[in-house]
Scaffold this motif. Structure first.
Motif, mmCIF file in Angstrom:
data_model
loop_
_atom_site.group_PDB
_atom_site.id
_atom_site.type_symbol
_atom_site.label_atom_id
_atom_site.label_comp_id
_atom_site.label_asym_id
_atom_site.label_seq_id
_atom_site.Cartn_x
_atom_site.Cartn_y
_atom_site.Cartn_z
ATOM 1 N N GLU A 181 -10.480 -9.977 -5.479
ATOM 2 C CA GLU A 181 -10.108 -9.593 -4.116
ATOM 3 C C GLU A 181 -9.154 -8.404 -4.131
ATOM 4 O O GLU A 181 -9.335 -7.431 -3.371
ATOM 5 N N ILE A 182 -8.161 -8.478 -4.971
ATOM 6 C CA ILE A 182 -7.155 -7.402 -5.031
ATOM 7 C C ILE A 182 -7.790 -6.099 -5.498
ATOM 8 O O ILE A 182 -7.534 -5.029 -4.933
ATOM 9 N N LEU A 183 -8.643 -6.173 -6.526
ATOM 10 C CA LEU A 183 -9.275 -4.959 -7.024
ATOM 11 C C LEU A 183 -10.197 -4.343 -5.971
ATOM 12 O O LEU A 183 -10.296 -3.107 -5.863
ATOM 13 N N GLU A 184 -10.862 -5.175 -5.203
ATOM 14 C CA GLU A 184 -11.722 -4.660 -4.128
ATOM 15 C C GLU A 184 -10.902 -3.887 -3.097
ATOM 16 O O GLU A 184 -11.319 -2.817 -2.629
ATOM 17 N N TRP A 185 -9.719 -4.416 -2.751
ATOM 18 C CA TRP A 185 -8.866 -3.712 -1.788
ATOM 19 C C TRP A 185 -8.271 -2.446 -2.380
ATOM 20 O O TRP A 185 -8.099 -1.433 -1.688
ATOM 21 N N ALA A 187 -9.855 -0.584 -4.527
ATOM 22 C CA ALA A 187 -10.965 0.369 -4.478
ATOM 23 C C ALA A 187 -11.154 0.948 -3.082
ATOM 24 O O ALA A 187 -11.695 2.054 -2.935
ATOM 25 N N ARG A 188 -10.689 0.224 -2.063
ATOM 26 C CA ARG A 188 -10.797 0.713 -0.685
ATOM 27 C C ARG A 188 -9.591 1.552 -0.274
ATOM 28 O O ARG A 188 -9.471 1.964 0.873
ATOM 29 N N GLY A 189 -8.695 1.789 -1.241
ATOM 30 C CA GLY A 189 -7.582 2.673 -0.995
ATOM 31 C C GLY A 189 -6.348 2.028 -0.400
ATOM 32 O O GLY A 189 -5.430 2.730 0.050
ATOM 33 N N LYS A 190 -6.281 0.698 -0.411
ATOM 34 C CA LYS A 190 -5.127 0.000 0.173
ATOM 35 C C LYS A 190 -3.952 -0.026 -0.804
ATOM 36 O O LYS A 190 -4.134 -0.176 -2.010
ATOM 37 N N SER A 191 -2.747 0.098 -0.261
ATOM 38 C CA SER A 191 -1.535 0.016 -1.073
ATOM 39 C C SER A 191 -1.234 -1.442 -1.395
ATOM 40 O O SER A 191 -1.800 -2.370 -0.782
ATOM 41 N N ASN A 192 -0.328 -1.669 -2.330
ATOM 42 C CA ASN A 192 0.049 -3.039 -2.686
ATOM 43 C C ASN A 192 0.629 -3.788 -1.493
ATOM 44 O O ASN A 192 0.349 -4.976 -1.299
ATOM 45 N N SER A 193 1.456 -3.115 -0.706
ATOM 46 C CA SER A 193 2.053 -3.779 0.454
ATOM 47 C C SER A 193 0.989 -4.145 1.477
ATOM 48 O O SER A 193 1.049 -5.224 2.092
ATOM 49 N N SER A 194 0.007 -3.266 1.673
ATOM 50 C CA SER A 194 -1.079 -3.573 2.617
ATOM 51 C C SER A 194 -1.922 -4.738 2.124
ATOM 52 O O SER A 194 -2.319 -5.617 2.893
ATOM 53 N N VAL A 206 1.038 -9.474 -5.813
ATOM 54 C CA VAL A 206 0.028 -8.417 -5.963
ATOM 55 C C VAL A 206 0.303 -7.617 -7.223
ATOM 56 O O VAL A 206 -0.612 -7.328 -8.010
ATOM 57 N N ASP A 207 1.566 -7.251 -7.445
ATOM 58 C CA ASP A 207 1.939 -6.492 -8.645
ATOM 59 C C ASP A 207 1.556 -7.244 -9.915
ATOM 60 O O ASP A 207 1.028 -6.661 -10.871
ATOM 61 N N THR A 208 1.835 -8.547 -9.932
ATOM 62 C CA THR A 208 1.526 -9.360 -11.111
ATOM 63 C C THR A 208 0.035 -9.391 -11.386
ATOM 64 O O THR A 208 -0.414 -9.207 -12.526
ATOM 65 N N HIS A 209 -0.750 -9.631 -10.325
ATOM 66 C CA HIS A 209 -2.213 -9.656 -10.493
ATOM 67 C C HIS A 209 -2.736 -8.295 -10.945
ATOM 68 O O HIS A 209 -3.647 -8.225 -11.783
ATOM 69 N N LEU A 210 -2.168 -7.244 -10.401
ATOM 70 C CA LEU A 210 -2.646 -5.912 -10.741
ATOM 71 C C LEU A 210 -2.371 -5.592 -12.214
ATOM 72 O O LEU A 210 -3.203 -4.963 -12.892
ATOM 73 N N ARG A 211 -1.230 -6.026 -12.727
ATOM 74 C CA ARG A 211 -0.936 -5.813 -14.151
ATOM 75 C C ARG A 211 -1.940 -6.559 -15.029
ATOM 76 O O ARG A 211 -2.367 -6.051 -16.066
#
Length: 237
Positions: A181-185, A187-194, A206-211
């Motif tokens: 889900e996070i990677l899809e967002w 790819a759509r250009g959304k920031s971590n806060s969004s 979000v930061d943890t998942h992204l790492r």
């Protein structure tokens, strides 16, 4: 045709598939072939660009591959975005040639192999390819029915080639539902806060998942993660 289809279905290795492909065209009087596989952006494992040739001088083939001339060859470059086969000799009418592209054409023409047919082929998840069929002379006639058959065979063979690659391509990468889900967002250009607001989670989460996503994809930035995720079929473009 039936013999080729049978050989293609049982081919469990790219080399065996290539041999079947070459054999088919040899029965049609074609003795010089070139095939280029272009992996999707972000794919590395099992996805290295592949160039195969048949009937060309070994010295030229080695230079073409080791010198990466395919990156400046206007014919396969144009085929990536062209939906139908076209004559090599028409490339100057179809595309504005850069000096480095013209240099590759000039070097190739010194081989005196005559004209040929470029057949674009397409695979899953952005895998584009090119099949080049050299003709004996510039005025060699290829009927519409023959060309249609060549295009069908080229496309079917390329699909099978992509299928064989799929066994190794990105095989060890697996994302959790939340990571997907996070990677899809991303790819759509959304920031971590969004993304945090959309999913109803904290920015730290979000930061943890992204790492973790970066580690799994072996990347270090958002753009490359999104490209690799799409290329590996982990998310939809």
């Amino acid at each position: 045709m039936q013999e080729f289809y049978a050989a293609m279905r049982v081919a469990d290795d790219p080399d065996i598939l290539w041999d079947a492909f070459v054999t088919f065209f040899e029965t049609r009087g074609i003795t010089r072939l070139c095939a280029i596989h272009i992996p999707p952006a972000g794919v590395s494992a099992g996805g290295a660009r592949t160039v195969r040739t048949k009937g060309y001088p070994e010295e030229w083939t080695q230079r073409y591959i080791e010198g990466e001339l395919y990156k400046r060859d206007p014919i396969p470059l144009h085929a990536r975005n062209h939906p139908t086969p076209f004559r090599w000799s028409d490339i100057g009418k179809m595309r504005k040639l850069e000096p480095e592209e013209q240099a590759v054409l000039d070097e190739f023409r010194r081989l005196d192999v005559g004209d040929g047919i470029a057949i674009p082929v397409f695979g899953p998840r952005g895998r584009h390819g090119y099949i080049g069929i050299a003709l004996d002379t510039e005025d060699t006639a290829i009927g519409e029915e023959d060309l249609h058959e060549f295009q069908i065979v080229a496309q079917i063979a390329y699909q099978r080639y992509c299928e064989l690659l799929a066994a190794d391509d990105c095989v060890d990468i697996s994302l959790s539902r939340r990571e997907t889900e996070i990677l899809e967002w991303v790819a759509r250009g959304k920031s971590n806060s969004s993304i945090a607001k959309i999913l109803g989670i904290s920015g730290n989460t979000v930061d943890t998942h992204l790492r973790r996503i970066y580690d799994k994809l072996d990347v270090s930035d958002r753009t490359t993660a999104a490209i690799r995720g799409i290329g590996c079929g982990l998310i939809n473009p």
